[in-house]
Design a protein around this motif. Structure first.
Motif, PDB file in Angstrom:
ATOM      1  N   THR A  61      83.558 -47.187  98.589  1.00 42.17           N
ATOM      2  CA  THR A  61      84.106 -46.708  97.305  1.00 42.17           C
ATOM      3  C   THR A  61      83.374 -47.315  96.116  1.00 42.17           C
ATOM      4  N   SER A  62      82.628 -48.405  96.349  1.00 45.69           N
ATOM      5  CA  SER A  62      81.849 -48.960  95.244  1.00 45.69           C
ATOM      6  C   SER A  62      80.415 -48.449  95.268  1.00 45.69           C
ATOM      7  N   GLY A  63      80.077 -47.685  96.322  1.00 47.73           N
ATOM      8  CA  GLY A  63      78.760 -47.061  96.360  1.00 47.73           C
ATOM      9  C   GLY A  63      77.656 -47.965  96.850  1.00 47.73           C
ATOM     10  N   ILE A  64      78.003 -49.139  97.376  1.00 45.52           N
ATOM     11  CA  ILE A  64      76.960 -50.026  97.892  1.00 45.52           C
ATOM     12  C   ILE A  64      76.343 -49.425  99.150  1.00 45.52           C
ATOM     13  N   THR A  65      77.168 -48.761  99.931  1.00 41.71           N
ATOM     14  CA  THR A  65      76.698 -48.122 101.161  1.00 41.71           C
ATOM     15  C   THR A  65      77.093 -46.652 101.135  1.00 41.71           C
ATOM     16  N   ARG A 105      78.131 -57.482  91.823  1.00 39.14           N
ATOM     17  CA  ARG A 105      76.805 -57.989  92.111  1.00 39.14           C
ATOM     18  C   ARG A 105      76.677 -58.008  93.622  1.00 39.14           C
ATOM     19  N   SER A 106      75.511 -57.693  94.129  1.00 42.99           N
ATOM     20  CA  SER A 106      75.305 -57.667  95.578  1.00 42.99           C
ATOM     21  C   SER A 106      74.111 -58.520  95.922  1.00 42.99           C
ATOM     22  N   LEU A 107      74.265 -59.352  96.957  1.00 44.33           N
ATOM     23  CA  LEU A 107      73.127 -60.115  97.484  1.00 44.33           C
ATOM     24  C   LEU A 107      72.752 -59.487  98.817  1.00 44.33           C
ATOM     25  N   ARG A 108      71.471 -59.273  99.006  1.00 48.27           N
ATOM     26  CA  ARG A 108      71.000 -58.602 100.222  1.00 48.27           C
ATOM     27  C   ARG A 108      70.411 -59.641 101.168  1.00 48.27           C
ATOM     28  N   LEU A 164      85.057 -68.735 100.244  1.00 52.04           N
ATOM     29  CA  LEU A 164      84.571 -67.839  99.184  1.00 52.04           C
ATOM     30  C   LEU A 164      85.055 -66.405  99.428  1.00 52.04           C
ATOM     31  N   MET A 165      85.392 -66.094 100.717  1.00 50.97           N
ATOM     32  CA  MET A 165      85.811 -64.734 101.045  1.00 50.97           C
ATOM     33  C   MET A 165      87.328 -64.555 101.047  1.00 50.97           C
ATOM     34  N   ALA A 166      88.061 -65.528 100.534  1.00 50.54           N
ATOM     35  CA  ALA A 166      89.528 -65.433 100.559  1.00 50.54           C
ATOM     36  C   ALA A 166      90.004 -64.169  99.847  1.00 50.54           C
ATOM     37  N   ARG A 167      91.028 -63.525 100.428  1.00 51.13           N
ATOM     38  CA  ARG A 167      91.629 -62.345  99.800  1.00 51.13           C
ATOM     39  C   ARG A 167      92.241 -62.722  98.472  1.00 51.13           C
ATOM     40  N   GLY A 168      92.141 -61.839  97.516  1.00 51.30           N
ATOM     41  CA  GLY A 168      92.813 -62.057  96.248  1.00 51.30           C
ATOM     42  C   GLY A 168      92.032 -62.950  95.294  1.00 51.30           C
ATOM     43  N   ARG A 169      90.943 -63.548  95.797  1.00 56.13           N
ATOM     44  CA  ARG A 169      90.121 -64.389  94.945  1.00 56.13           C
ATOM     45  C   ARG A 169      89.421 -63.530  93.882  1.00 56.13           C
ATOM     46  N   ASN A 170      89.161 -64.107  92.718  1.00 60.03           N
ATOM     47  CA  ASN A 170      88.353 -63.429  91.701  1.00 60.03           C
ATOM     48  C   ASN A 170      87.240 -64.378  91.273  1.00 60.03           C
ATOM     49  N   PRO A 171      85.972 -64.012  91.534  1.00 60.15           N
ATOM     50  CA  PRO A 171      85.487 -62.790  92.157  1.00 60.15           C
ATOM     51  C   PRO A 171      85.844 -62.673  93.642  1.00 60.15           C
ATOM     52  N   LEU A 172      85.925 -61.414  94.065  1.00 61.88           N
ATOM     53  CA  LEU A 172      86.198 -61.088  95.455  1.00 61.88           C
ATOM     54  C   LEU A 172      84.860 -60.933  96.175  1.00 61.88           C
ATOM     55  N   VAL A 173      84.734 -61.566  97.367  1.00 58.10           N
ATOM     56  CA  VAL A 173      83.466 -61.521  98.096  1.00 58.10           C
ATOM     57  C   VAL A 173      83.670 -60.795  99.428  1.00 58.10           C
ATOM     58  N   GLY A 174      82.815 -59.825  99.726  1.00 61.37           N
ATOM     59  CA  GLY A 174      82.894 -59.092 100.994  1.00 61.37           C
ATOM     60  C   GLY A 174      81.515 -58.930 101.613  1.00 61.37           C
ATOM     61  N   ILE A 175      81.481 -58.615 102.901  1.00 61.80           N
ATOM     62  CA  ILE A 175      80.195 -58.431 103.594  1.00 61.80           C
ATOM     63  C   ILE A 175      80.160 -57.048 104.217  1.00 61.80           C
ATOM     64  N   ALA A 195      71.243 -53.605 110.160  1.00 62.24           N
ATOM     65  CA  ALA A 195      70.754 -54.989 110.249  1.00 62.24           C
ATOM     66  C   ALA A 195      70.552 -55.676 108.896  1.00 62.24           C
ATOM     67  N   VAL A 196      70.699 -54.935 107.815  1.00 60.58           N
ATOM     68  CA  VAL A 196      70.699 -55.582 106.503  1.00 60.58           C
ATOM     69  C   VAL A 196      72.150 -55.846 106.115  1.00 60.58           C
ATOM     70  N   MET A 197      72.442 -57.086 105.722  1.00 64.81           N
ATOM     71  CA  MET A 197      73.798 -57.466 105.332  1.00 64.81           C
ATOM     72  C   MET A 197      73.860 -57.528 103.819  1.00 64.81           C
ATOM     73  N   THR A 198      74.904 -56.927 103.258  1.00 69.53           N
ATOM     74  CA  THR A 198      75.096 -57.006 101.821  1.00 69.53           C
ATOM     75  C   THR A 198      76.342 -57.829 101.527  1.00 69.53           C
ATOM     76  N   VAL A 199      76.179 -58.893 100.756  1.00 73.82           N
ATOM     77  CA  VAL A 199      77.326 -59.652 100.273  1.00 73.82           C
ATOM     78  C   VAL A 199      77.642 -59.094  98.895  1.00 73.82           C
ATOM     79  N   ARG A 200      78.805 -58.432  98.782  1.00 71.77           N
ATOM     80  CA  ARG A 200      79.140 -57.838  97.484  1.00 71.77           C
ATOM     81  C   ARG A 200      80.200 -58.698  96.809  1.00 71.77           C
ATOM     82  N   ILE A 201      80.003 -58.895  95.521  1.00 76.83           N
ATOM     83  CA  ILE A 201      80.872 -59.769  94.732  1.00 76.83           C
ATOM     84  C   ILE A 201      81.429 -58.937  93.581  1.00 76.83           C
TER      85      ILE A 201
END
Lengths: 418, 418
Positions: free
Chosen positions: A14-18, B180-183, B199-210, B215-221
């Motif tokens: 939904t954020s368009g990253i993928t 912001r996304s780190l590749r 850093l990936m805790a739910r409800g955190r701001n910024p929110l961090v997901g993978i 095979a490319v991993m994106t860490v989105r913030i």
């Protein structure tokens, strides 16, 4: 006609990253077993949104396939959303923890503690084995629908859909819906629509539609009938009518690419090919070798990106480049002729052009591409001016398509009797 | 925080003939102007389904972007669906017919009669100019939402979104959401999740997901804040923390590819590169030349697909191929060394492997790939055994990524002070 909905979960979607590629694959796979997809929905990694959408999409009955959000990290909340939609809590399944641990063991690694999350399932739901990853899938009944939850990782999802979901769907179908697609190149949507005329009338069975995707046009035909045999008969008649009206624009069926069409013709004719590329930078070779078995006809490729390499590797005369420029019909022709000689192939293709975003001029704008084809009869060059609004990737893509389509038409003349 | 929904219309999407790429682009573009996408929905070319979904998605207020179904053929029914959702009939707009006719005139063509369909708009709706195609867009108010309807053709949609939709959205935002996304490359989701920890805790701001994608991993913030400055400050702090924990796995930001990272390092170091490819068939050269300006460092590529071409073009000894096989570390090394000499570049990369689906054996299974890197110090070879479950395309893709990542890490050592 049995119907299905698809729900993909992921803030990366939904954020368009993928880009969502699972939905298209699932829709085709469902179609192949007689299901029409009524809706595809995508929601973020938010348990409430996931639960709400599962409940909404399940309320129309049929089948609901959910993908994504089954990973081991805290942002994976599809399990929670499903439990909400079912109105039950999650429970820990010890046997699933053992399965996940075994998966890590087989790779010589210890199971990270976080993966225990993947063994939490809603009470009353059933697990589906995941042979390629750690996340088990889930089967549950919600509202009037059979809900299948699969991982978002494409190869895990695909394997589980085929091995665990399809066997449970197979008995569900009453009538059948069957699809056929004709793939076309060389014309726009309006021109094709005018030729197809009343074949595209709304409400007709089979139903005929056109879709454009990066200059490839797909004519999709959908037949609904009581039996597969009847549906296929209807599809065959419509496909013949479409082919008759569109002629050589049609290059294949299904998910065929231009490279697939070329591969068949090269195999039939027994001819070999080599390529010399400038602006397409290896993409023409890549497309030709995308096809399994391409080593039968593809010998070699040269990516002569610099002027020096055009001279030293292919032997294009420096004088020719100085006089006409690297982007010129003369240089394309020399590249094709020399490539064919060096690689000792029946045919050679060459490309040189201006892909952008810089390097264009009034005389030689971005999108100006020369494609040359050399065979035993000599070499021919085509100048193509692709739209100035195209991006670099698109100029490269279109250049390759123009080259492959020209090769296809050339081979068709050879393979058909005079 | 202003929210938006997206509705894409097309039976080609719900049947899986075409993958939906518009949704991802729109989601990113909406995010850049401060909108969070709550849902993406896709429905077939069916006026009732389109009308129902427009009404449902509009009922949550905010903004609704609809794409597709504005073409000139009878299966294009988004206009009808929008009129239904608005509760008004369609009317013919003569001024739009003139605009469409002018578009065809400028291309030296007569307007097909079917294109008149595109001048039908719901009463009370406003047209948006389409500089790149014939279908005008539509703006309307439905329920509590501002609805923007754009063509499904990606380049037309994108241009109209930027020129006509964004200016109307700009004033709507209260707070902001910034991404912001780190590749990353070289690690799996669990390993990265363990390193990122709280850093990936739910409800955190910024929110961090993978997110994993081939095979490319994106860490989105994602940061939410009252102002852009504040959100960017939060993003910066989180991005620094993520980088500190993930180290050299991080190769870039945003939509960066490994080739982009390599391009920056090659440009910084001033080093030149050439490639010799067997199993990757031109894909390594393609990825390197995908990057604008790659002619600065990329000199040439050889796609030596047949054994003969490895011998005749690169001068790999026939004896070496006979003794070790074309898929071997020795051949990869020879390819890289000879490629570097012929192309006279600072660095050369070579690939040889078994992409499948056939050609594998117990000793040399599908997915076995040798990558060699040659530079002034000599040549080094790496053997990689990619999973046996990977498809041909994936083996080729992963091989290229392994090669580019190795090149990246090699260049990083050179560009950083001792």
């Amino acid at each position: 006609m049995p119907s299905a909905n698809i729900l993909n979960v992921g803030t990366e979607l939904t954020s368009g990253i993928t880009a969502d590629t699972n939905a298209a694959w699932l829709a085709r796979a469902l179609g192949e077993v007689g299901y029409v997809v009524g809706e595809i929905a995508v929601v973020p990694d938010d348990a409430r949104a996931v639960g709400g959408e599962i409940a909404r999409l399940a309320s129309s009955g049929g089948v609901l396939i959910v993908t994504g959000g089954l990973g081991p990290t805290p942002d994976d909340v599809t399990r929670d959303g499903l439990a909400d939609a079912m109105g039950v809590p999650l429970e820990r399944r010890d046997e699933l923890i053992e399965t996940i641990r075994t998966f890590f063991d087989s790779r010589g690694r210890a199971m990270p503690a976080s993966n225990e999350l993947q063994a939490m399932l809603p009470i009353g739901a059933e697990a589906i084995a995941n042979p390629r990853g750690t996340a088990p899938g889930i089967v549950a009944r919600v509202g009037g629908a059979d809900v299948f939850v699969l991982p978002g990782v494409p190869d895990e999802m695909k394997a589980m859909f085929q091995t665990a979901v399809v066997p449970r769907l197979a008995s569900a179908g009453a009538g059948v819906v069957r699809w056929r697609s004709l793939r076309c190149f060389g014309a726009g949507e309006s021109d094709m629509g005018e030729r197809l005329g009343e074949l595209m009338a709304r409400g007709r069975n089979p139903l005929v539609g056109i879709t454009a995707d990066e200059a490839v046009m797909t004519v999709r035909i959908r037949a609904t009938a009581a039996t597969t045999t009847e549906a296929d008969f209807l599809l065959g008649a419509s496909a013949d009518a479409v082919r008759a009206r569109l002629g050589p624009w049609v290059f294949g069926e299904g998910l065929d690419t231009l490279a697939d069409a070329v591969a068949r013709l090269l195999t039939q004719t027994g001819l070999s090919i080599s390529v010399a590329e400038s602006c397409t930078g290896g993409l023409l070779a890549t497309r030709l070798t995308d096809v399994p078995g391409s080593s039968v006809y593809f010998r070699q490729g040269f990516v002569t990106y610099s002027n020096e390499s055009k001279e030293s590797v292919l032997g294009v005369p420096a004088k020719l480049i100085a006089e006409h420029g690297a982007v010129s019909g003369s240089v394309a022709e020399a590249m094709a002729v020399r490539c064919r000689e060096i690689a000792a192939t029946d045919i050679a293709l060459a490309t040189t052009g201006i892909a952008g975003p810089s390097g264009g001029s009034a005389a030689k704008p971005i999108g100006l591409v020369y494609v040359a084809l050399a065979d035993a009869g000599g070499a021919t060059v085509r100048e193509t001016r692709l739209g100035a609004h195209l991006l670099r990737d698109q100029v490269r893509d279109r250049s390759v398509k123009v080259a492959l389509d020209w090769l296809r038409r050339t081979l068709m003349k050879r393979s058909s009797p005079e």
